[in-house]
Design a protein around this motif. Sequence first.
Motif, PDB file in Angstrom:
ATOM      1  N   ARG A  44     -43.036  53.489   3.530  1.00  0.00           N
ATOM      2  CA  ARG A  44     -43.085  53.841   5.064  1.00  0.00           C
ATOM      3  C   ARG A  44     -44.180  52.818   5.697  1.00  0.00           C
ATOM      4  O   ARG A  44     -43.930  52.561   6.827  1.00  0.00           O
ATOM      5  N   LEU A  45     -45.334  52.490   5.194  1.00  0.00           N
ATOM      6  CA  LEU A  45     -46.264  51.830   5.777  1.00  0.00           C
ATOM      7  C   LEU A  45     -45.672  50.398   5.944  1.00  0.00           C
ATOM      8  O   LEU A  45     -45.848  49.501   6.855  1.00  0.00           O
ATOM      9  N   VAL A  46     -45.055  49.967   4.876  1.00  0.00           N
ATOM     10  CA  VAL A  46     -44.355  48.548   4.844  1.00  0.00           C
ATOM     11  C   VAL A  46     -43.415  48.389   5.859  1.00  0.00           C
ATOM     12  O   VAL A  46     -43.365  47.438   6.652  1.00  0.00           O
ATOM     13  N   ASP A  47     -42.447  49.582   5.850  1.00  0.00           N
ATOM     14  CA  ASP A  47     -41.540  49.605   7.178  1.00  0.00           C
ATOM     15  C   ASP A  47     -42.049  49.625   8.463  1.00  0.00           C
ATOM     16  O   ASP A  47     -41.373  49.021   9.262  1.00  0.00           O
ATOM     17  N   ARG A  48     -42.862  50.585   8.500  1.00  0.00           N
ATOM     18  CA  ARG A  48     -43.399  50.716  10.170  1.00  0.00           C
ATOM     19  C   ARG A  48     -44.469  49.886  10.516  1.00  0.00           C
ATOM     20  O   ARG A  48     -44.666  49.696  11.776  1.00  0.00           O
ATOM     21  N   TYR A  49     -45.116  49.367   9.671  1.00  0.00           N
ATOM     22  CA  TYR A  49     -46.449  48.604  10.275  1.00  0.00           C
ATOM     23  C   TYR A  49     -46.561  46.974   9.480  1.00  0.00           C
ATOM     24  O   TYR A  49     -47.685  46.762   9.337  1.00  0.00           O
ATOM     25  N   SER A  50     -45.218  46.539   9.522  1.00  0.00           N
ATOM     26  CA  SER A  50     -45.277  45.183   8.919  1.00  0.00           C
ATOM     27  C   SER A  50     -45.879  44.106   9.820  1.00  0.00           C
ATOM     28  O   SER A  50     -46.203  43.320   9.354  1.00  0.00           O
ATOM     29  N   SER A  51     -46.484  44.555  11.257  1.00  0.00           N
ATOM     30  CA  SER A  51     -46.622  43.799  11.969  1.00  0.00           C
ATOM     31  C   SER A  51     -48.236  43.613  11.959  1.00  0.00           C
ATOM     32  O   SER A  51     -49.076  42.752  12.458  1.00  0.00           O
ATOM     33  N   ASP A  52     -48.802  44.462  11.014  1.00  0.00           N
ATOM     34  CA  ASP A  52     -50.387  44.714  10.986  1.00  0.00           C
ATOM     35  C   ASP A  52     -50.538  43.861   9.610  1.00  0.00           C
ATOM     36  O   ASP A  52     -50.019  44.725   8.431  1.00  0.00           O
ATOM     37  N   GLU A  53     -50.976  42.607   9.471  1.00  0.00           N
ATOM     38  CA  GLU A  53     -51.251  42.119   8.259  1.00  0.00           C
ATOM     39  C   GLU A  53     -51.968  42.881   7.093  1.00  0.00           C
ATOM     40  O   GLU A  53     -51.726  42.772   5.933  1.00  0.00           O
ATOM     41  N   GLU A  54     -53.033  43.373   7.596  1.00  0.00           N
ATOM     42  CA  GLU A  54     -53.830  44.045   6.520  1.00  0.00           C
ATOM     43  C   GLU A  54     -53.227  45.483   5.987  1.00  0.00           C
ATOM     44  O   GLU A  54     -53.180  45.707   4.800  1.00  0.00           O
ATOM     45  N   THR A  55     -52.497  46.083   6.888  1.00  0.00           N
ATOM     46  CA  THR A  55     -51.796  47.486   6.298  1.00  0.00           C
ATOM     47  C   THR A  55     -50.630  46.831   5.260  1.00  0.00           C
ATOM     48  O   THR A  55     -50.590  47.553   4.429  1.00  0.00           O
TER      49      THR A  55
END
Length: 92
Positions: A44-55
Motif C-alpha cells: 500500500r505504501l508503494v502504491d499510494r506514496y510513490s511520489s515521496d522518494e524516502e517512503t
Amino acid sequence: LLLSRLDKSQDVGLNRTMAWTLCNLCRGEPLYRCVRCAVPALTRLVDRYSSDEETLEYACWGLNYLSLEQTGKWREVDHTEQIQAVVDEQYG
C-alpha cells in the motif's frame, strides 16, 4: 496501531516513519507471524506514496528483505508488478 494509521494519514513525515519502521522489522531473519501483515502494508505504501522518494525507498527495501527469505511461508511476497510500476514511473 501503526497499521491502523496507514490508511488515515496524510502526513508525509508519519508515512515515512511507518515505512522505515516496517522496513526495519523485515530486516534480518524476521518471524513470519510477526511481520506477515507488513506485506500488504508495504505494498500500500508503494502504491499510494510513490511520489515521496524516502517512503518509496523504505517500502521497497522492506519488500526486498522479505523476498530474500527462502522458506515457503514467504510466497505471498510477490511484488514484481508493484516494483516494476515504481521503476517505470521513476525512470521510464
